[in-house]
Motif scaffolding. Structure first.
Motif, PDB file in Angstrom:
ATOM      1  N   THR A  54     -12.498   2.646   4.617  1.00 51.07           N
ATOM      2  CA  THR A  54     -11.188   2.383   4.375  1.00 51.07           C
ATOM      3  C   THR A  54     -11.547   2.899   2.913  1.00 51.07           C
ATOM      4  OG1 THR A  54     -12.395   0.199   4.055  1.00 51.07           O
ATOM      5  CG2 THR A  54     -11.297  -0.029   5.321  1.00 51.07           C
ATOM      6  N   TRP A  55     -10.693   2.058   2.161  1.00 47.54           N
ATOM      7  CA  TRP A  55      -9.813   1.814   0.370  1.00 47.54           C
ATOM      8  C   TRP A  55      -9.689   1.203   0.009  1.00 47.54           C
ATOM      9  CZ3 TRP A  55     -11.532   5.618  -3.069  1.00 47.54           C
ATOM     10  CH2 TRP A  55     -12.327   6.922  -2.899  1.00 47.54           C
ATOM     11  N   HIS A  56     -11.089   0.221  -0.909  1.00 53.98           N
ATOM     12  CA  HIS A  56     -10.745  -1.481  -1.266  1.00 53.98           C
ATOM     13  C   HIS A  56     -10.320  -0.980  -2.617  1.00 53.98           C
ATOM     14  CE1 HIS A  56     -12.739  -5.390  -2.316  1.00 53.98           C
ATOM     15  NE2 HIS A  56     -10.923  -5.356  -1.851  1.00 53.98           N
ATOM     16  N   LEU A  57      -8.485  -1.848  -2.426  1.00 51.29           N
ATOM     17  CA  LEU A  57      -7.834  -1.986  -3.628  1.00 51.29           C
ATOM     18  C   LEU A  57      -7.902  -3.461  -4.285  1.00 51.29           C
ATOM     19  CD1 LEU A  57      -6.972   0.320  -2.241  1.00 51.29           C
ATOM     20  CD2 LEU A  57      -5.682   0.438  -4.353  1.00 51.29           C
TER      21      LEU A  57
ATOM     22  N   ARG B 144      -5.453 -13.675  -6.082  1.00 53.24           N
ATOM     23  CA  ARG B 144      -6.271 -12.453  -6.563  1.00 53.24           C
ATOM     24  C   ARG B 144      -5.762 -11.694  -5.367  1.00 53.24           C
ATOM     25  NH1 ARG B 144     -12.654 -11.093  -6.210  1.00 53.24           N
ATOM     26  NH2 ARG B 144     -12.360  -8.878  -4.971  1.00 53.24           N
ATOM     27  N   VAL B 145      -5.737 -10.503  -4.951  1.00 52.21           N
ATOM     28  CA  VAL B 145      -4.926  -9.127  -3.828  1.00 52.21           C
ATOM     29  C   VAL B 145      -6.155  -9.056  -3.339  1.00 52.21           C
ATOM     30  CG1 VAL B 145      -3.284  -8.609  -2.490  1.00 52.21           C
ATOM     31  CG2 VAL B 145      -2.352 -10.931  -4.363  1.00 52.21           C
ATOM     32  N   ASP B 146      -7.039  -8.278  -2.292  1.00 48.95           N
ATOM     33  CA  ASP B 146      -7.698  -7.765  -2.091  1.00 48.95           C
ATOM     34  C   ASP B 146      -6.656  -6.668  -1.246  1.00 48.95           C
ATOM     35  OD1 ASP B 146     -10.474  -7.847  -3.582  1.00 48.95           O
ATOM     36  OD2 ASP B 146      -9.746 -10.078  -2.976  1.00 48.95           O
ATOM     37  N   ILE B 147      -6.531  -5.681  -1.025  1.00 49.07           N
ATOM     38  CA  ILE B 147      -6.480  -4.376   0.492  1.00 49.07           C
ATOM     39  C   ILE B 147      -7.189  -3.601   0.641  1.00 49.07           C
ATOM     40  CG2 ILE B 147      -4.328  -3.147   0.929  1.00 49.07           C
ATOM     41  CD1 ILE B 147      -2.843  -4.432  -1.693  1.00 49.07           C
ATOM     42  N   TRP B 148      -7.385  -3.544   1.504  1.00 53.08           N
ATOM     43  CA  TRP B 148      -7.757  -2.136   2.604  1.00 53.08           C
ATOM     44  C   TRP B 148      -7.465  -1.146   3.742  1.00 53.08           C
ATOM     45  CZ3 TRP B 148      -9.660  -7.141   1.379  1.00 53.08           C
ATOM     46  CH2 TRP B 148     -10.766  -7.287   1.308  1.00 53.08           C
ATOM     47  N   LEU B 149      -7.513   0.318   2.633  1.00 47.55           N
ATOM     48  CA  LEU B 149      -6.087   1.039   3.178  1.00 47.55           C
ATOM     49  C   LEU B 149      -6.658   2.431   3.930  1.00 47.55           C
ATOM     50  CD1 LEU B 149      -3.919   1.971   0.762  1.00 47.55           C
ATOM     51  CD2 LEU B 149      -3.499   0.249   2.052  1.00 47.55           C
ATOM     52  N   ALA B 150      -5.903   2.535   6.037  1.00 46.73           N
ATOM     53  CA  ALA B 150      -7.608   2.813   6.450  1.00 46.73           C
ATOM     54  C   ALA B 150      -6.611   4.795   5.882  1.00 46.73           C
ATOM     55  CB  ALA B 150      -7.528   2.735   7.614  1.00 46.73           C
ATOM     56  N   PRO B 151      -7.647   5.529   5.363  1.00 43.85           N
ATOM     57  CA  PRO B 151      -6.363   6.799   5.433  1.00 43.85           C
ATOM     58  C   PRO B 151      -6.558   7.838   6.869  1.00 43.85           C
ATOM     59  CG  PRO B 151      -8.284   6.637   4.414  1.00 43.85           C
ATOM     60  CD  PRO B 151      -8.100   5.712   4.589  1.00 43.85           C
ATOM     61  N   GLN B 152      -7.722   7.771   7.847  1.00 44.96           N
ATOM     62  CA  GLN B 152      -7.454   7.666   9.648  1.00 44.96           C
ATOM     63  C   GLN B 152      -6.311   7.354  10.404  1.00 44.96           C
ATOM     64  OE1 GLN B 152     -10.957   6.228  10.143  1.00 44.96           O
ATOM     65  NE2 GLN B 152     -10.665   6.178  11.934  1.00 44.96           N
ATOM     66  N   HIS B 153      -5.898   6.450   9.658  1.00 47.54           N
ATOM     67  CA  HIS B 153      -4.099   5.789  10.088  1.00 47.54           C
ATOM     68  C   HIS B 153      -3.847   5.462   9.490  1.00 47.54           C
ATOM     69  CE1 HIS B 153      -6.904   4.574  13.818  1.00 47.54           C
ATOM     70  NE2 HIS B 153      -7.335   3.782  13.524  1.00 47.54           N
ATOM     71  N   GLU B 154      -2.891   7.146   8.517  1.00 49.61           N
ATOM     72  CA  GLU B 154      -1.842   7.081   7.866  1.00 49.61           C
ATOM     73  C   GLU B 154      -1.649   5.567   6.603  1.00 49.61           C
ATOM     74  OE1 GLU B 154       0.110   9.024   8.346  1.00 49.61           O
ATOM     75  OE2 GLU B 154       0.574   9.671  10.480  1.00 49.61           O
ATOM     76  N   TRP B 155      -3.097   5.689   6.293  1.00 44.71           N
ATOM     77  CA  TRP B 155      -3.180   4.540   5.021  1.00 44.71           C
ATOM     78  C   TRP B 155      -2.834   3.497   4.994  1.00 44.71           C
ATOM     79  CZ3 TRP B 155      -5.760   5.724   0.572  1.00 44.71           C
ATOM     80  CH2 TRP B 155      -5.806   7.242   0.133  1.00 44.71           C
TER      81      TRP B 155
END
Length: 380
Positions: free
Chosen positions: A325-328, A340-351
């Motif tokens: 994942t990418w951690h933002l 505070r807002v933490d978001i993890w996006l998964a590129p292998q699953h359409e982000w």
């Protein structure tokens, strides 16, 4: 008869004389016993008592003197008037009359503008859109009020390539705390991509109460994800609406009288996640460790520029398995009551957002975390 009665009259007188004589003899005998000492007889000891005055104490005892009463108007001529001590009012424990706002700054927004036509890329599908991240303004004071009451012009925004993810239903395991007590539950986010419009519905429940419930609807246009109406409800509080009015070009709130000019590219708290996913999906090169994405985000009472920082890649172990994942992260300004807002996006699953965490940074604050436990693409 007269001769016989005379001797009878003498008898009382004789008796009186005899009694007086006896009493005199008794008195003489008693006096003699006390004053005449018979030879060979010892005299009884005599006790003498002497009364002496009590000596004064070594130190005088100071007794409390009664305070003399004096009329209130009577004061000595040489008396010095001392100011009465100032009474400090006790702090009130009543809640404030006004609701606490998430932000303390008002972000000026110029009139709406169209995105540069030259920056619009061709799209292979209706879901792919070209967009511009709302980077006008920054978290620094240079893009806020200048102290004179006049709003400075906003800085030009950065152009982003965007491609909105396809429709899907994401299910989450929910953990966190509620009033510092552990809370567990289930959550879901339903993302609907309809080509030129979108709708996202989310909820998080723990046992018998709802932690969070939200809905965002709007357009998929040249800006990317462009909300029109955002509704949010937390716990047992009443739902609030945030309007992005395209006809009047105004962003307004049902929970306050604050409003902002709408220029395009504004986000709400739900659409923000999907705008970030669209940026990553539009061009993965826009997601680099240390990158900063500035977006204007409207909450439930007001709005501000959110500075989203890309921390880097992280590998997570989730209920659906291990994912790269990418951690933002979005950190609120110091002194803000926002989360505070933490978001993890998964590129292998359409982000898609596979983990989202909201943290209250106040002392003894609570948090809510959603971990992806199921993913159902549209039509399944």
């Amino acid at each position: 008869m007269s001769e016989v009665s005379r001797p009878a009259r003498r008898w009382p007188r004789l008796l009186i004389l005899i009694a007086s004589s006896l009493a005199l003899h008794v008195a003489l005998v008693d006096w003699g016993r006390r004053h005449i000492i018979v030879p060979g007889q010892t005299q009884a000891p005599t006790m003498t008592v002497e009364l002496r005055p009590v000596p004064p104490p070594a130190q005088p005892v100071a007794l409390p003197a009664a305070k003399p009463t004096r009329p209130s108007s009577a004061r000595p001529a040489n008396a010095v008037r001392r100011p009465a001590p100032r009474r400090v009012p006790e702090p009130s424990i009543d809640p404030p009359d006004e609701p606490i706002r998430e932000t303390v700054e008002r972000i000026p927004m110029p009139a709406p503008q169209d995105p540069p036509a030259a920056s619009l890329p061709t799209s292979a599908s209706g879901a792919g859109q070209a967009g511009r991240g709302e980077g006008e303004g920054s978290a620094s004071a240079d893009h806020g009020n200048n102290g004179s009451g006049e709003a400075p012009d906003a800085a030009p925004g950065k152009v982003y390539q965007t491609s909105a993810p396809p429709s899907a239903l994401l299910e989450y395991d929910v953990t966190g705390t509620k009033d510092q007590q552990p809370a567990y539950g289930r959550g879901s986010i339903a993302w609907h991509n309809e080509g030129d419009h979108y709708k996202v519905e989310g909820k998080a429940k723990a046992l018998f109460f709802t932690l969070l419930n939200f809905t965002s609807v709007g357009a998929l246009d040249a800006w990317g994800v462009s909300p029109e109406l955002y509704t949010e409800q937390k716990g047992f509080k009443s739902a609030t609406n945030t309007h992005f009015n395209r006809e009047r070009n105004v962003v307004s709130f049902s929970a306050s009288t604050t409003s902002y000019p709408r220029r395009g590219g504004e986000q709400d708290r739900a659409s923000l996640i999907w705008q970030l996913a669209a940026i990553g999906r539009g061009d993965a090169g826009q997601m680099q460790a240390g990158a900063v994405i500035d977006l204007f985000v409207a909450g439930v009472r007001d709005g501000e520029i959110w500075r989203v920082q890309v921390l880097g890649q992280e590998r997570l172990t989730l209920p659906v398995g291990a994912l790269q994942t990418w951690h933002l992260v979005r950190m609120p300004k110091p002194g803000s009551y926002d989360d505070r807002v933490d978001i993890w996006l998964a590129p292998q699953h359409e982000w898609y957002p596979v983990r989202v965490r909201y943290t209250d940074l106040r002392p003894n604050g609570d948090y809510t975390q959603l971990d992806l436990s199921g993913l159902k693409p549209a039509g399944q």
